[in-house]
Design an enzyme around this catalytic site. Structure first.
Site, PDB file in Angstrom:
ATOM      1  N   ASN A   1       0.819  -1.205   0.000  1.00  0.00           N
ATOM      2  CA  ASN A   1       0.000   0.000   0.000  1.00  0.00           C
ATOM      3  C   ASN A   1       0.857   1.261   0.000  1.00  0.00           C
ATOM      4  O   ASN A   1       1.954   1.277   0.546  1.00  0.00           O
ATOM      5  CB  ASN A   1      -0.924   0.002   1.217  1.00  0.00           C
ATOM      6  N   VAL A   2       0.296   2.297  -0.589  1.00  0.00           N
ATOM      7  CA  VAL A   2       1.030   3.561  -0.701  1.00  0.00           C
ATOM      8  C   VAL A   2       0.415   4.627   0.212  1.00  0.00           C
ATOM      9  O   VAL A   2       0.802   5.783   0.161  1.00  0.00           O
ATOM     10  CB  VAL A   2       1.035   4.051  -2.178  1.00  0.00           C
TER      11      VAL A   2
ATOM     12  N   HIS B   1       5.701  -0.646  -2.933  1.00  0.00           N
ATOM     13  CA  HIS B   1       5.217   0.113  -4.089  1.00  0.00           C
ATOM     14  C   HIS B   1       5.232   1.620  -3.847  1.00  0.00           C
ATOM     15  O   HIS B   1       4.511   2.364  -4.510  1.00  0.00           O
ATOM     16  CB  HIS B   1       3.814  -0.368  -4.488  1.00  0.00           C
TER      17      HIS B   1
ATOM     18  N   CYS C   1      11.344  13.799  -8.420  1.00  0.00           N
ATOM     19  CA  CYS C   1      11.656  14.250  -9.778  1.00  0.00           C
ATOM     20  C   CYS C   1      11.621  13.017 -10.693  1.00  0.00           C
ATOM     21  O   CYS C   1      12.198  11.978 -10.361  1.00  0.00           O
ATOM     22  CB  CYS C   1      13.046  14.886  -9.779  1.00  0.00           C
TER      23      CYS C   1
ATOM     24  N   CYS D   1      15.758  20.828 -11.997  1.00  0.00           N
ATOM     25  CA  CYS D   1      16.120  20.517 -13.389  1.00  0.00           C
ATOM     26  C   CYS D   1      14.987  20.755 -14.385  1.00  0.00           C
ATOM     27  O   CYS D   1      15.200  20.631 -15.586  1.00  0.00           O
ATOM     28  CB  CYS D   1      16.603  19.064 -13.482  1.00  0.00           C
TER      29      CYS D   1
ATOM     30  N   GLY E   1      -5.399  -9.072   2.987  1.00  0.00           N
ATOM     31  CA  GLY E   1      -6.034  -8.094   2.099  1.00  0.00           C
ATOM     32  C   GLY E   1      -5.304  -7.852   0.794  1.00  0.00           C
ATOM     33  O   GLY E   1      -5.296  -6.740   0.287  1.00  0.00           O
TER      34      GLY E   1
ATOM     35  N   ALA F   1     -10.279  -7.930   7.342  1.00  0.00           N
ATOM     36  CA  ALA F   1      -9.144  -7.739   8.256  1.00  0.00           C
ATOM     37  C   ALA F   1      -9.564  -6.984   9.519  1.00  0.00           C
ATOM     38  O   ALA F   1      -9.081  -7.284  10.612  1.00  0.00           O
ATOM     39  CB  ALA F   1      -8.036  -6.973   7.530  1.00  0.00           C
TER      40      ALA F   1
HETATM   41  C1  BJW Z   1     -10.068  -7.407   1.833  1.00  0.00           C
HETATM   42  C2  BJW Z   1     -10.996  -6.543   2.395  1.00  0.00           C
HETATM   43  C3  BJW Z   1     -11.013  -6.467   3.803  1.00  0.00           C
HETATM   44  C4  BJW Z   1     -11.227  -6.418   0.262  1.00  0.00           C
HETATM   45  N1  BJW Z   1     -10.155  -7.213   4.528  1.00  0.00           N
HETATM   46  N2  BJW Z   1      -9.235  -8.133   2.580  1.00  0.00           N
HETATM   47  C5  BJW Z   1       5.519 -12.205 -13.264  1.00  0.00           C
HETATM   48  C6  BJW Z   1       4.362 -12.779 -13.739  1.00  0.00           C
HETATM   49  C7  BJW Z   1       3.366 -11.985 -14.304  1.00  0.00           C
HETATM   50  C8  BJW Z   1       3.517 -10.612 -14.440  1.00  0.00           C
HETATM   51  C9  BJW Z   1       4.674 -10.047 -13.957  1.00  0.00           C
HETATM   52  C10 BJW Z   1       5.657 -10.833 -13.385  1.00  0.00           C
HETATM   53  N3  BJW Z   1       6.659  -9.990 -12.988  1.00  0.00           N
HETATM   54  C11 BJW Z   1       6.342  -8.733 -13.298  1.00  0.00           C
HETATM   55  C12 BJW Z   1       5.157  -8.733 -13.912  1.00  0.00           C
HETATM   56  C13 BJW Z   1       4.468  -7.502 -14.413  1.00  0.00           C
HETATM   57  C14 BJW Z   1       3.712  -6.744 -13.352  1.00  0.00           C
HETATM   58  C15 BJW Z   1       2.604  -7.655 -12.811  1.00  0.00           C
HETATM   59  O1  BJW Z   1       2.708  -8.242 -11.771  1.00  0.00           O
HETATM   60  N4  BJW Z   1       1.507  -7.741 -13.533  1.00  0.00           N
HETATM   61  C16 BJW Z   1       0.378  -8.587 -13.108  1.00  0.00           C
HETATM   62  C17 BJW Z   1      -0.789  -7.690 -12.710  1.00  0.00           C
HETATM   63  C18 BJW Z   1       0.051  -9.515 -14.238  1.00  0.00           C
HETATM   64  N5  BJW Z   1       4.588  -6.259 -12.297  1.00  0.00           N
HETATM   65  C19 BJW Z   1       5.300  -5.140 -12.406  1.00  0.00           C
HETATM   66  O2  BJW Z   1       5.285  -4.473 -13.418  1.00  0.00           O
HETATM   67  C20 BJW Z   1       6.131  -4.730 -11.207  1.00  0.00           C
HETATM   68  N6  BJW Z   1       7.459  -4.427 -11.577  1.00  0.00           N
HETATM   69  C21 BJW Z   1       8.321  -5.353 -11.985  1.00  0.00           C
HETATM   70  O3  BJW Z   1       8.022  -6.522 -12.080  1.00  0.00           O
HETATM   71  O4  BJW Z   1       9.592  -4.860 -12.265  1.00  0.00           O
HETATM   72  C22 BJW Z   1      10.475  -5.696 -13.001  1.00  0.00           C
HETATM   73  C23 BJW Z   1      10.262  -5.337 -14.442  1.00  0.00           C
HETATM   74  C24 BJW Z   1      10.842  -4.192 -14.927  1.00  0.00           C
HETATM   75  C25 BJW Z   1      10.684  -3.878 -16.267  1.00  0.00           C
HETATM   76  C26 BJW Z   1       9.891  -4.671 -17.089  1.00  0.00           C
HETATM   77  C27 BJW Z   1       9.249  -5.794 -16.557  1.00  0.00           C
HETATM   78  C28 BJW Z   1       9.443  -6.128 -15.223  1.00  0.00           C
HETATM   79  C29 BJW Z   1       5.592  -3.445 -10.596  1.00  0.00           C
HETATM   80  C30 BJW Z   1       4.230  -3.603 -10.034  1.00  0.00           C
HETATM   81  C31 BJW Z   1       3.721  -2.253  -9.539  1.00  0.00           C
HETATM   82  C32 BJW Z   1       2.294  -2.322  -9.041  1.00  0.00           C
HETATM   83  N7  BJW Z   1       1.787  -1.013  -8.851  1.00  0.00           N
HETATM   84  C33 BJW Z   1       0.479  -0.827  -8.278  1.00  0.00           C
HETATM   85  C34 BJW Z   1       0.165   0.691  -8.286  1.00  0.00           C
HETATM   86  C35 BJW Z   1       0.968   1.378  -7.180  1.00  0.00           C
HETATM   87  C36 BJW Z   1       0.761   2.852  -7.158  1.00  0.00           C
HETATM   88  C37 BJW Z   1      -0.669   3.239  -6.882  1.00  0.00           C
HETATM   89  O5  BJW Z   1      -1.200   2.994  -5.804  1.00  0.00           O
HETATM   90  O6  BJW Z   1      -1.252   3.799  -7.803  1.00  0.00           O
HETATM   91  O7  BJW Z   1       0.440  -1.360  -6.955  1.00  0.00           O
HETATM   92  S1  BJW Z   1      -0.813  -1.739  -9.130  1.00  0.00           S
HETATM   93  C38 BJW Z   1      -1.710  -2.161  -7.658  1.00  0.00           C
HETATM   94  O8  BJW Z   1      -1.670  -3.591  -7.435  1.00  0.00           O
HETATM   95  C39 BJW Z   1      -0.922  -1.523  -6.502  1.00  0.00           C
HETATM   96  C40 BJW Z   1      -1.019  -2.591  -5.451  1.00  0.00           C
HETATM   97  O9  BJW Z   1       0.001  -2.421  -4.479  1.00  0.00           O
HETATM   98  C41 BJW Z   1      -0.903  -3.853  -6.249  1.00  0.00           C
HETATM   99  C42 BJW Z   1      -1.438  -5.089  -5.546  1.00  0.00           C
HETATM  100  O10 BJW Z   1      -2.797  -4.977  -5.319  1.00  0.00           O
HETATM  101  P1  BJW Z   1      -3.441  -5.486  -3.954  1.00  0.00           P
HETATM  102  O11 BJW Z   1      -2.919  -4.680  -2.821  1.00  0.00           O
HETATM  103  O12 BJW Z   1      -3.310  -6.944  -3.849  1.00  0.00           O
HETATM  104  O13 BJW Z   1      -4.950  -5.015  -4.141  1.00  0.00           O
HETATM  105  P2  BJW Z   1      -6.131  -5.776  -4.945  1.00  0.00           P
HETATM  106  O14 BJW Z   1      -7.178  -4.776  -5.207  1.00  0.00           O
HETATM  107  O15 BJW Z   1      -5.621  -6.545  -6.076  1.00  0.00           O
HETATM  108  O16 BJW Z   1      -6.668  -6.827  -3.874  1.00  0.00           O
HETATM  109  C43 BJW Z   1      -7.317  -6.403  -2.688  1.00  0.00           C
HETATM  110  C44 BJW Z   1      -7.737  -7.641  -1.939  1.00  0.00           C
HETATM  111  O17 BJW Z   1      -8.305  -7.225  -0.694  1.00  0.00           O
HETATM  112  C45 BJW Z   1      -8.811  -8.466  -2.668  1.00  0.00           C
HETATM  113  O18 BJW Z   1      -8.369  -9.823  -2.746  1.00  0.00           O
HETATM  114  C46 BJW Z   1     -10.040  -8.355  -1.744  1.00  0.00           C
HETATM  115  O19 BJW Z   1     -10.795  -9.558  -1.670  1.00  0.00           O
HETATM  116  C47 BJW Z   1      -9.415  -8.058  -0.429  1.00  0.00           C
HETATM  117  N8  BJW Z   1     -10.241  -7.303   0.521  1.00  0.00           N
HETATM  118  N9  BJW Z   1     -11.733  -5.939   1.443  1.00  0.00           N
HETATM  119  C48 BJW Z   1      -9.312  -8.008   3.911  1.00  0.00           C
HETATM  120  N10 BJW Z   1     -11.924  -5.642   4.469  1.00  0.00           N
END
Ligand code: BJW
Length: 250
Positions: A105-106, A122, A130, A152, A189, A233
């Site tokens: 989380n951010v 993240h 910058c 810059c 979560g 949670a």
């Molecule tokens: C509850 C609840 C309650 C609801 N109690 N629970 C290998 C395989 C496949 C793909 C890739 C791979 N390696 C890399 C990739 C590409 C990509 C990726 O993973 N893509 C997939 C989506 C397919 N990854 C990247 O690009 C990453 N970088 C990287 O790999 O660098 C190396 C590289 C460099 C150059 C080229 C290629 C590779 C970077 C990933 C960055 C993610 N950024 C974000 C945005 C952050 C900024 C912002 O906030 O705007 O991060 S995307 C978004 O998803 C955010 C989150 O941190 C992240 C994860 O999401 P999260 O937290 O799991 O949320 P949800 O909504 O998905 O789930 C919420 C859950 O809560 C649900 O399950 C609900 O049921 C539950 N819930 N209420 C408890 N009350």
């Protein structure tokens, strides 16, 4: 398993653990009013395309749109507070001699609930950097969107990790080490779909930790977890802390 049913043998197993790692995602902040990404009706990606807003290419092409979207999200996060889940997690971590909190989380809500050290995989929406050399900035001209780096002239951007960008290396290394060394791992979560962060529960499981998932809906990791509690949670974590404290008193 419903929230209220944490089996006694599991509580005793948890109590014997000396180290804990908690790995959190957007779901832990949902009860504070911060939208998740992938929930079907309310998630951000149900309304907005990640390709338009959360990639370096999107920022290059539409810097104003991306900056304003993050301004909107920052204003939303500024209005909310940590919920019962954040607060209970802060307490829970303190029950173990070794503890690590790793978040995707951010929003800064773990820190706001009193957890001092948080590994942010993240980034953090409250920081601005910058886009050229990533130096941090605290002031800028608010009417220019996005504002320019005072040093810059490049665009300023939020200090978050977009798709295709690398995670901060030291932070991710620290998270992997903690996952490899912990005795208890809580995945809370998160949909466990975004890599490389989503490797962490697998790493913990493969190196012998007791792994517990807390999420109202199943994830790709659920079948691999030792225990999966289908609960919010903010309900499950306070209950777990209560039961652990009662066990410590008995
Ligand atoms: C509850 C609840 C309650 C609801 N109690 N629970 C290998 C395989 C496949 C793909 C890739 C791979 N390696 C890399 C990739 C590409 C990509 C990726 O993973 N893509 C997939 C989506 C397919 N990854 C990247 O690009 C990453 N970088 C990287 O790999 O660098 C190396 C590289 C460099 C150059 C080229 C290629 C590779 C970077 C990933 C960055 C993610 N950024 C974000 C945005 C952050 C900024 C912002 O906030 O705007 O991060 S995307 C978004 O998803 C955010 C989150 O941190 C992240 C994860 O999401 P999260 O937290 O799991 O949320 P949800 O909504 O998905 O789930 C919420 C859950 O809560 C649900 O399950 C609900 O049921 C539950 N819930 N209420 C408890 N009350």
């Amino acid at each position: 398993m419903p929230t209220k049913e944490i089996p006694q043998p599991l509580l005793e197993q948890i109590r014997r653990c000396r180290s804990i790692m908690a790995f959190t995602g957007a779901g832990i902040s949902a009860e504070s009013g911060v939208p998740t990404f992938r929930d079907a009706q309310t998630g951000l990606w149900a309304q907005f395309s990640p390709l338009d807003l959360a990639t370096p290419e999107a920022f290059k092409k539409h810097p104003q749109r991306v900056w304003e979207w993050y301004e909107w999200r920052r204003s939303l996060v500024n209005k909310v507070s940590p919920n019962a889940g954040h607060k209970a997690l802060t307490k829970l971590l303190q029950l173990f001699p070794i503890n690590t909190l790793v978040t995707q989380n951010v929003d800064g809500l773990h820190q706001a609930s009193g957890t001092d050290t948080v590994l942010e995989l993240h980034g953090n929406i409250h920081r601005t950097i910058c886009s050229r050399d990533r130096t941090m900035h605290q002031t800028w001209e608010p009417e220019v969107k996005p504002p320019r780096c005072p040093d810059c002239g490049a665009h300023l951007r939020p200090d978050v990790v977009w798709f295709g960008e690398s995670l901060p290396a030291d932070t991710f290394d620290g998270a992997i080490r903690a996952a490899q060394n912990c005795e208890l791992f809580l995945s809370i979560g998160t949909s466990t779909t975004v890599y490389p962060a989503a490797e962490l529960p697998h790493t913990a499981k493969n190196t012998g930790a007791l792994v517990i998932e807390i999420n109202p809906t199943p994830t790709p990791f659920t079948a691999e977890a030792d225990w999966a509690f289908a609960a919010p949670a903010g309900e499950f974590l306070p209950h777990l802390v209560e039961r652990m404290e009662a066990l410590a008193r008995s």
